[in-house]
Design an enzyme around this catalytic site. Structure first.
Site, PDB file in Angstrom:
ATOM      1  N   ASP A   1       0.830  -1.203   0.000  1.00  0.00           N
ATOM      2  CA  ASP A   1       0.000   0.000   0.000  1.00  0.00           C
ATOM      3  C   ASP A   1       0.867   1.257   0.000  1.00  0.00           C
ATOM      4  O   ASP A   1       1.863   1.338   0.728  1.00  0.00           O
ATOM      5  CB  ASP A   1      -0.861   0.037   1.263  1.00  0.00           C
ATOM      6  CG  ASP A   1      -2.342  -0.133   0.979  1.00  0.00           C
ATOM      7  OD1 ASP A   1      -2.765   0.208  -0.140  1.00  0.00           O
ATOM      8  OD2 ASP A   1      -3.070  -0.591   1.870  1.00  0.00           O
TER       9      ASP A   1
ATOM     10  N   GLU B   1     -14.224  -2.009  -2.004  1.00  0.00           N
ATOM     11  CA  GLU B   1     -14.436  -2.142  -0.557  1.00  0.00           C
ATOM     12  C   GLU B   1     -15.796  -1.597  -0.143  1.00  0.00           C
ATOM     13  O   GLU B   1     -16.158  -0.468  -0.469  1.00  0.00           O
ATOM     14  CB  GLU B   1     -13.334  -1.429   0.239  1.00  0.00           C
ATOM     15  CG  GLU B   1     -13.538  -1.580   1.743  1.00  0.00           C
ATOM     16  CD  GLU B   1     -12.322  -1.221   2.578  1.00  0.00           C
ATOM     17  OE1 GLU B   1     -12.419  -1.303   3.818  1.00  0.00           O
ATOM     18  OE2 GLU B   1     -11.282  -0.859   1.997  1.00  0.00           O
TER      19      GLU B   1
END
Length: 298
Positions: A93, A192
């Site tokens: 990330d 998500e």
């Protein structure tokens, strides 16, 4: 593919971003977060890719959100996961503040992540607003996993960890985000906390794999935070299924250890070193230090 291992794992070759992209429509993609070498080594047998997520700030370091996570922290954990794994693609990330300012700054930081960790891709949050940056990175050799829907780094703007797309009028923006990152060259996109019908619709509409987390079983793959699915987290989102109760097992083991230490029943003779027969002195037996891999066990 068996859940026990990958086909042909005897001769291990690490998966790359194009391998993940090519799984669209072939078989479900399995992925988990991982933050250290030991869990990476276990998950490597079962996952196509491992994400060194900035969720490590909350899971491992006690932050309330992912916003405080630094690039140095991501690199440290990324190195560990790459060392612990052999086959799975490792994605790291990009933390808040490391890529939003400009494509050039994003490339500088992404290149540093890839060079220092030896990972195979980076992930960044955002749809249309990040499409230019995604294209800039991909054109310069940095594979990108995109992330739309609930984007935790934007928590202070969103106003909480809220599911997205539960109202029909929100769909167009999110569908545009998905198309934008696909057209920009992302090899896959995380969806998500999206309403299930929308996640299914996006999966059918774009040519790259969708990786669901709180989205739909019809996504091309799934990802969960490992500590959540293991039962280590005190509170988990609705979309998490706990596949184990590792937290209870750890607490039970620690409680048993504490009881035996206080009762002086540990260590027993089975776990201590006696003098060698006939020995009167000399050099002691060499063993590893605390936590050493060289320590003799048992």
């Amino acid at each position: 593919m068996s859940s026990q291992s990958f086909p042909g794992q005897g001769s291990v070759k690490r998966l790359m971003a194009p391998d993940i992209a090519n799984l669209k429509g072939q078989r479900p993609i399995v992925s988990l977060t991982s933050y250290h070498a030991h869990t990476a080594a276990i998950a490597d047998k079962y996952c196509e890719f491992l994400l060194v997520g900035d969720s490590l700030g909350m899971v491992m370091h006690g932050f309330e959100t992912t916003v405080p996570v630094t690039l140095d922290l991501m690199i440290m954990h990324g190195k560990a996961v790459v060392r612990g794994s052999k086959r799975a693609l490792v994605v790291v990330d990009m933390p808040f503040g490391s890529y939003e300012e400009s494509p050039q700054i994003a490339f500088r930081n992404a290149a540093r992540v890839m060079k220092e960790t030896n990972c195979g891709a980076v992930k960044l949050e955002g749809g249309r607003r990040m499409a230019e940056t995604i294209r800039y990175l991909v054109d310069r050799g940095v594979p990108v996993l995109a992330h739309i829907g609930l984007t935790p780094q934007s928590i202070n703007v969103i106003g909480g960890f809220k599911a997205q797309g539960r109202q029909r009028e929100q769909w167009e923006v999110l569908e545009d985000d998905a198309r934008a990152v696909a057209e920009a060259g992302a090899f896959a996109v995380v969806l998500e906390a999206l309403a299930e019908p929308l996640a299914r619709r996006i999966t059918d509409a774009i040519p790259i794999p969708t990786i669901g987390i709180g989205a739909s079983a019809d996504c091309d793959g799934q990802i969960l935070v490992m500590e959540d699915m293991l039962g280590l987290s005190p509170r988990v989102p609705k979309f998490v299924k706990e596949f184990g109760r590792v937290g209870e097992a750890i607490e039970g083991a620690i409680a048993a250890y504490a009881d035996e230490v206080r009762a002086r029943s540990f260590p027993s003779t089975k776990h201590t070193y006696e003098m060698k027969s006939g020995a009167t002195g000399g050099s002691p037996e060499v063993v590893g230090g605390e936590g050493s891999n060289n320590a003799k066990r048992g």
